[in-house]
Design a protein around this motif. Sequence first.
Motif, mmCIF file in Angstrom:
data_model
loop_
_atom_site.group_PDB
_atom_site.id
_atom_site.type_symbol
_atom_site.label_atom_id
_atom_site.label_comp_id
_atom_site.label_asym_id
_atom_site.label_seq_id
_atom_site.Cartn_x
_atom_site.Cartn_y
_atom_site.Cartn_z
ATOM 1 N N LYS A 169 0.865 -1.229 -0.140
ATOM 2 C CA LYS A 169 0.113 0.075 0.086
ATOM 3 C C LYS A 169 0.861 1.333 -0.036
ATOM 4 C CE LYS A 169 -0.190 -0.182 5.091
ATOM 5 N NZ LYS A 169 -1.078 -0.205 6.295
ATOM 6 N N SER A 170 0.333 2.482 -0.572
ATOM 7 C CA SER A 170 1.152 3.670 -0.397
ATOM 8 C C SER A 170 1.091 4.239 0.956
ATOM 9 C CB SER A 170 0.260 4.611 -1.372
ATOM 10 O OG SER A 170 0.917 5.878 -1.233
ATOM 11 N N PRO A 171 2.310 4.713 1.352
ATOM 12 C CA PRO A 171 2.460 5.341 2.712
ATOM 13 C C PRO A 171 1.718 6.584 2.909
ATOM 14 C CG PRO A 171 4.268 5.466 1.360
ATOM 15 C CD PRO A 171 3.567 4.545 0.631
ATOM 16 N N THR A 172 1.313 7.195 1.723
ATOM 17 C CA THR A 172 0.549 8.496 1.645
ATOM 18 C C THR A 172 -1.058 8.222 1.591
ATOM 19 O OG1 THR A 172 1.032 8.994 -0.567
ATOM 20 C CG2 THR A 172 2.646 9.849 1.112
ATOM 21 N N THR A 173 -1.345 7.517 0.435
ATOM 22 C CA THR A 173 -2.845 7.232 0.315
ATOM 23 C C THR A 173 -3.385 5.996 0.771
ATOM 24 O OG1 THR A 173 -2.604 6.208 -1.814
ATOM 25 C CG2 THR A 173 -2.269 8.556 -1.747
ATOM 26 N N GLY A 174 -2.717 5.166 1.136
ATOM 27 C CA GLY A 174 -3.125 3.850 1.731
ATOM 28 C C GLY A 174 -3.649 3.016 0.542
ATOM 29 N N LEU A 175 -3.638 3.324 -0.887
ATOM 30 C CA LEU A 175 -4.058 2.599 -1.914
ATOM 31 C C LEU A 175 -3.101 1.513 -2.343
ATOM 32 C CD1 LEU A 175 -5.413 5.668 -4.019
ATOM 33 C CD2 LEU A 175 -6.929 4.032 -2.767
ATOM 34 N N PRO A 176 -3.518 0.431 -2.809
ATOM 35 C CA PRO A 176 -2.684 -0.729 -3.283
ATOM 36 C C PRO A 176 -1.506 0.029 -4.260
ATOM 37 C CG PRO A 176 -4.807 -1.289 -3.479
ATOM 38 C CD PRO A 176 -4.793 0.255 -3.306
ATOM 39 N N VAL A 177 -0.345 -0.739 -4.036
ATOM 40 C CA VAL A 177 0.712 -0.442 -5.037
ATOM 41 C C VAL A 177 1.152 -1.562 -5.786
ATOM 42 C CG1 VAL A 177 3.301 0.143 -4.927
ATOM 43 C CG2 VAL A 177 1.603 1.454 -3.437
ATOM 44 N N LEU A 178 1.283 -1.566 -7.101
ATOM 45 C CA LEU A 178 1.575 -3.058 -7.866
ATOM 46 C C LEU A 178 2.969 -2.958 -8.002
ATOM 47 C CD1 LEU A 178 -1.509 -2.806 -10.492
ATOM 48 C CD2 LEU A 178 -1.458 -3.886 -8.185
ATOM 49 N N ALA A 179 3.412 -4.233 -8.094
ATOM 50 C CA ALA A 179 4.866 -4.448 -8.328
ATOM 51 C C ALA A 179 5.165 -4.366 -9.657
ATOM 52 C CB ALA A 179 5.411 -5.894 -7.868
ATOM 53 N N ASN A 180 6.187 -3.875 -10.184
ATOM 54 C CA ASN A 180 6.661 -4.019 -11.498
ATOM 55 C C ASN A 180 7.771 -4.770 -11.782
ATOM 56 O OD1 ASN A 180 8.852 -2.689 -10.911
ATOM 57 N ND2 ASN A 180 8.086 -0.560 -11.642
ATOM 58 N N ALA A 181 8.313 -4.900 -13.180
ATOM 59 C CA ALA A 181 9.254 -5.889 -13.391
ATOM 60 C C ALA A 181 10.509 -5.751 -12.676
ATOM 61 C CB ALA A 181 9.480 -5.739 -14.880
#
Length: 630
Positions: A169-181
Amino acid sequence: MPFIKLQFRPGLNRDQTNYTNEGGWFACDKIRFRSGYPQKLGGWLAASINTFAGICRQMFGWFTSYNDNFLALGTNSNVYIEVGGNYFDITPIETITAAGDVTFAASNGSATITVSDTAFGYAAGDRVRFSGVDANGLGAGGNITKAVLEQVYTIATRINANSYTIEAKSPTTGLPVLANANDVGNGGAAVVGKYLVPAGNAITTYGYGWGAGTWSRGTWGSGSNAPVVLQQRDWWFDQFDNDLVMNYRNGGIFYWERGTNANPAVPLAENAVPLSTLSGASDVPAEAMQVLVSQNDQHLLAFGATPFGGGSFDPLLVRWANQAQPQNWTPSPTNSAGFIRISRGSQIVRALAVRQEILVWTESNLYSLQYLGTVDVFGLQEYADNISIIGPRAVTSANNVTYWMGQDKFFAYSGRVETMPCTLRNYVFNDLNFNQADQIICGTNEGYHEVWWFYPSAYSTTVDRYVVYNYMEKIWYYGTMDRTAWLDNPLRTYPQAVGYENILFDHERGIDANGAPMEAYIQSSDFDLSDGDNFMLSRRIIPDVNFSGSTANTPEVSFIIRPRNFPGSSYQEDAFDTQPVVETAVNTFTDQVFVRARARQMALKIRSEDLGVNWQLGSPRLDVRPDGRR
């Protein structure tokens, strides 16, 4: 026929029949007595627009030498520090891994992170905080950065004994963070996992065998016929200088240092991260029922603890750390650390510091623990046996007297233990859920000379009622309200309490229930009209009500006359009654009201249920005349 002046004895009495209690009050809700006359209870307002998580079971306030006005709140899931209406989550860390024990693995396009930690020992829903992540996170140019990982996470799924998943999750918004390559690393060789104390039970639950509790939380293997009691989560707090020491019942001991509002409390144990004020922790009890600081001599004590040298938890053992060193529990000839064991009872239920002693309750005895200042450090003295205390939080002190609720009566201690006369004893103890006695709380409202107990009624699994003892007027009254923690602290302007809304309330602030109407009423016992043989006809009432403090434009209360012909009959009409219950509104401009009620005896009820209404009842007068014997 002259007027009858309606003056009733202060306090409520439900231990006699309605008719026997003639001249007294019989039923009420949200009222109190002041100088012998009933008035509406003070209202309450939210102290903050912010809320917290979990059911709060304990509050503790203290003032530091830096002028901090702190309030600690312990819920079944979190511990908070409240400052200026803001809540800082300081839920303690329970275990800390060695550097490198934790590694991460991500999948391109997914927020799910697999965490590996051998025998981590926690379940889905528990929380963990990571530190020591490599500066590039899981890879240079990746989305799973150091800042993303170094947060508090809830374990999403428990894969097996050695791994689990979290959702980035984002430390600022709490929204999911998707991994990249680019997120192909494991976080580095210095990652540390700090597992927070798992959430506890909101209420005490009972069951048998494997299905009674959470999987992997101690019930597996107990057998299908083995009774299991899962106690509600209770926290205990006390201050050590400017800092906070705490534990949860029969759990570890933790320490929070002032000035670290955004950081969790840490274990007060040998493997704890050293605090700036502590070092060299030794022999800290692994478990304690309750911790408490003897403030006069600066000893941290544990009531119910694991013994010195290890072994099983001893519910009657009292241990203490060296003076002014809460981390040093190793007894030696050169320090004051030590222990003593209570000889009678099966477990310590509660300890409470009062004046120059600490009172200690077992389920059947009361002891005094006193600082001696000798080689023995502390000494025990038994004060009373064959007494009881219904729950660990059902006790408080007010005006140098300690009050508590027992299993079937109320007690007071002022140098000696006494049973308190109570006119509501049957009313309270005949309608109480003893299986949920852990929820009973006790607190003071010093401004009105009151001691409050909040308790669950017989068919409720949550707190829904209260009973009050006014120690100045030596009277009792009761009502309905849901409060799970209460604190009357001179450091705060108002008494503060919390209920099931996850809101901190200021009590005695305003006259309404946090902006909603608060219904309040009081009803007298039956009183005879004339000699009790003749029927009497009531024609008018001259009210006597003070509406001082009201904010409504035209505040009013309802006057209700409840006629009855015989003590055993219900309030109902007979052949000559046109209306069984007479109700009329009374406001500040009302000089008299005309009514018609015919009966041998009557009861008077005063009720308010509108916004902005505050009232105190005086001595109304009732105009009656004889009306035959039929």
